[in-house]
Scaffold this motif. Structure first.
Motif, mmCIF file in Angstrom:
data_model
loop_
_atom_site.group_PDB
_atom_site.id
_atom_site.type_symbol
_atom_site.label_atom_id
_atom_site.label_comp_id
_atom_site.label_asym_id
_atom_site.label_seq_id
_atom_site.Cartn_x
_atom_site.Cartn_y
_atom_site.Cartn_z
ATOM 1 N N PRO A 122 0.831 -1.198 0.000
ATOM 2 C CA PRO A 122 0.000 0.000 0.000
ATOM 3 C C PRO A 122 0.872 1.257 0.000
ATOM 4 O O PRO A 122 2.019 1.226 0.458
ATOM 5 C CB PRO A 122 -0.791 -0.110 1.313
ATOM 6 N N TRP A 123 0.329 2.334 -0.519
ATOM 7 C CA TRP A 123 1.122 3.556 -0.632
ATOM 8 C C TRP A 123 0.221 4.778 -0.545
ATOM 9 O O TRP A 123 -0.797 4.865 -1.236
ATOM 10 C CB TRP A 123 1.870 3.578 -1.975
ATOM 11 N N ARG A 124 0.569 5.703 0.303
ATOM 12 C CA ARG A 124 -0.014 7.035 0.278
ATOM 13 C C ARG A 124 1.126 8.031 0.505
ATOM 14 O O ARG A 124 1.850 7.909 1.500
ATOM 15 C CB ARG A 124 -1.081 7.204 1.369
ATOM 16 N N GLN A 125 1.289 8.967 -0.382
ATOM 17 C CA GLN A 125 2.403 9.909 -0.242
ATOM 18 C C GLN A 125 2.254 10.679 1.064
ATOM 19 O O GLN A 125 1.216 11.302 1.306
ATOM 20 C CB GLN A 125 2.442 10.870 -1.428
ATOM 21 N N PRO A 126 3.271 10.615 1.923
ATOM 22 C CA PRO A 126 3.173 11.307 3.211
ATOM 23 C C PRO A 126 2.972 12.810 3.011
ATOM 24 O O PRO A 126 3.603 13.413 2.152
ATOM 25 C CB PRO A 126 4.530 11.044 3.874
ATOM 26 N N SER A 127 2.098 13.404 3.808
ATOM 27 C CA SER A 127 1.872 14.849 3.711
ATOM 28 C C SER A 127 3.022 15.640 4.342
ATOM 29 O O SER A 127 3.144 16.836 4.116
ATOM 30 C CB SER A 127 0.545 15.223 4.372
ATOM 31 N N ALA A 128 3.869 14.950 5.098
ATOM 32 C CA ALA A 128 5.093 15.559 5.638
ATOM 33 C C ALA A 128 6.246 14.610 5.342
ATOM 34 O O ALA A 128 6.144 13.409 5.578
ATOM 35 C CB ALA A 128 4.966 15.780 7.140
ATOM 36 N N PHE A 129 7.331 15.155 4.799
ATOM 37 C CA PHE A 129 8.488 14.319 4.471
ATOM 38 C C PHE A 129 9.751 15.138 4.577
ATOM 39 O O PHE A 129 9.775 16.250 4.068
ATOM 40 C CB PHE A 129 8.366 13.739 3.062
ATOM 41 N N PRO A 130 10.823 14.606 5.167
ATOM 42 C CA PRO A 130 10.827 13.353 5.922
ATOM 43 C C PRO A 130 10.256 13.565 7.321
ATOM 44 O O PRO A 130 10.432 14.625 7.910
ATOM 45 C CB PRO A 130 12.326 13.021 6.009
ATOM 46 N N ARG A 131 9.583 12.549 7.824
ATOM 47 C CA ARG A 131 9.052 12.639 9.190
ATOM 48 C C ARG A 131 10.162 12.370 10.212
ATOM 49 O O ARG A 131 11.131 11.684 9.914
ATOM 50 C CB ARG A 131 7.926 11.612 9.370
ATOM 51 N N ARG A 132 9.986 12.924 11.410
ATOM 52 C CA ARG A 132 10.953 12.662 12.478
ATOM 53 C C ARG A 132 10.862 11.181 12.858
ATOM 54 O O ARG A 132 9.797 10.706 13.264
ATOM 55 C CB ARG A 132 10.664 13.536 13.695
ATOM 56 N N GLU B 170 -0.474 5.223 5.693
ATOM 57 C CA GLU B 170 -1.587 5.800 6.451
ATOM 58 C C GLU B 170 -1.370 7.275 6.775
ATOM 59 O O GLU B 170 -2.217 7.888 7.444
ATOM 60 C CB GLU B 170 -1.786 4.993 7.751
ATOM 61 N N ASP B 171 -0.251 7.819 6.308
ATOM 62 C CA ASP B 171 0.052 9.249 6.500
ATOM 63 C C ASP B 171 -0.075 9.687 7.960
ATOM 64 O O ASP B 171 -0.640 10.739 8.258
ATOM 65 C CB ASP B 171 -0.864 10.100 5.601
ATOM 66 N N GLN B 172 0.439 8.862 8.851
ATOM 67 C CA GLN B 172 0.431 9.212 10.270
ATOM 68 C C GLN B 172 1.781 9.786 10.697
ATOM 69 O O GLN B 172 2.812 9.473 10.109
ATOM 70 C CB GLN B 172 0.130 7.972 11.119
ATOM 71 N N ASP B 173 1.750 10.594 11.748
ATOM 72 C CA ASP B 173 2.976 11.209 12.243
ATOM 73 C C ASP B 173 3.696 10.260 13.183
ATOM 74 O O ASP B 173 3.441 10.255 14.401
ATOM 75 C CB ASP B 173 2.659 12.520 12.963
ATOM 76 N N ILE B 174 4.624 9.480 12.634
ATOM 77 C CA ILE B 174 5.345 8.497 13.456
ATOM 78 C C ILE B 174 6.300 9.166 14.447
ATOM 79 O O ILE B 174 6.897 8.480 15.269
ATOM 80 C CB ILE B 174 6.126 7.479 12.596
ATOM 81 N N CYS C 64 1.158 8.067 18.217
ATOM 82 C CA CYS C 64 1.185 7.137 17.079
ATOM 83 C C CYS C 64 1.954 5.863 17.436
ATOM 84 O O CYS C 64 1.456 4.752 17.247
ATOM 85 C CB CYS C 64 1.820 7.819 15.860
ATOM 86 N N ILE C 65 3.157 6.028 17.950
ATOM 87 C CA ILE C 65 3.990 4.860 18.286
ATOM 88 C C ILE C 65 3.347 4.078 19.443
ATOM 89 O O ILE C 65 3.347 2.839 19.454
ATOM 90 C CB ILE C 65 5.432 5.298 18.631
#
Lengths: 194, 194
Positions: free
Chosen positions: B75-85, B116-120, B125-126
């Motif tokens: 599965p793929w959804r382009q992250p709305s923030a990149f790169p994430r911390r 899932e474009d979540q803020d890891i 989230c974690i």
């Protein structure tokens, strides 16, 4: 006939792999687009190949090339100078783009650089290649270095920037861009669908 | 059992492909080496991902990711923030390296970021991921952010520099380095030989 466009630089080792692979196949028609990576890198603020500027990546690349050449059955000798000046070969290739000798010239110039450790930046090297192909080396070298042909290479650089190229080899199948020898199979598969 | 070492960063999209592929297979044992690309990039003079700094390459990468995920059935959804911390995920993964839940945690955190474009980067989230795995999220998050574990991540960065890593994912089979998801098949083939 299905078609792939191949943008490549004679100084680029990964372009070597793709040019050789494309020259050997007969499944799709190849539109050759010799160009220079230098102006692209310059826009990124780089005064040399990233394989020179990034020492750890550079060291890895030569190991990778050895493996990749073994995989594709291509000869390999690490060039004693890298990147070599590819402007003369590019100018000759510009003249040859629509000639029947294009794929042969590209293969020979790539082999000279990456299998025979020759200085493809020199007139003697490129002239010898043209001679061996039965071409009129003197006439072609003169035409390659004419103001008109030099201007064509500048226009090619502008075209590369317009297409947002950032490396080589880069392939187009229609409007779809594929970057790197690792994507040549995908590009060819796309071209075969048509 | 034959073994592959996988160095990866939870912020790295190409690491996503390799982590998912390695988590799914049972042919070779995987030694997971979560690390941070940030300090590596910093040594190269970069204050961000090359996919952000090089705009044309960055634009291409998202097209490439779409194609690659389709190829591997991911599965793929382009992250709305990149790169994430990715530092929190990396600290948790450091604790999990030799735990039976490691591959599961890595897959879930990668999916959170790239499907899932979540803020890891967030504890919630974690923590939710650890909860869903039936782990003691509160205890693990506290241990992850202990001074000892933070020091371990610094040591991991030093190890990455000593090994001359320049990107992620990077694989080792014995002493042989392979860089990039495009080389995972080659690395696995080498590991299978033993």
């Amino acid at each position: 006939m299905n078609e792939i466009t191949c943008w490549f630089d004679f100084a680029s080792n990964y372009s070597y792999l793709s040019v050789m692979r494309l020259a050997r196949q007969n499944q799709v028609n190849v539109r050759w687009k010799p160009f220079l990576l230098g102006p692209i890198f310059k826009e990124l603020g780089w005064d040399n190949s990233p394989f020179v500027l990034q020492k750890n990546k550079g060291a890895y690349v030569w190991i990778d090339m050895q493996r990749q050449c073994a995989k594709y059955g291509l000869p390999w000798r690490q060039p004693s100078a890298f990147p070599r000046r590819s402007i003369l070969a590019a100018r000759v290739a510009l003249l040859g783009e629509d000639q029947p000798w294009m794929a042969d010239f590209c293969s020979r110039a790539m082999l000279a650089n990456f299998a025979e450790d020759q200085d493809i930046g020199s007139e003697s090297c490129i002239g010898t290649i043209l001679d061996a192909m039965g071409q009129d080396a003197e006439r072609i070298l003169a035409a390659a270095q004419s103001p008109e042909n030099k201007a064509r290479l500048h226009m090619r650089s502008d075209e590369a920037k317009t297409l947002r190229l950032f490396g080589a080899p880069t392939f187009f199948v229609g409007m779809d861009m594929y970057w790197g020898n690792d994507r040549l199979d995908d590009a060819l598969a796309q071209a075969a669908i048509g």
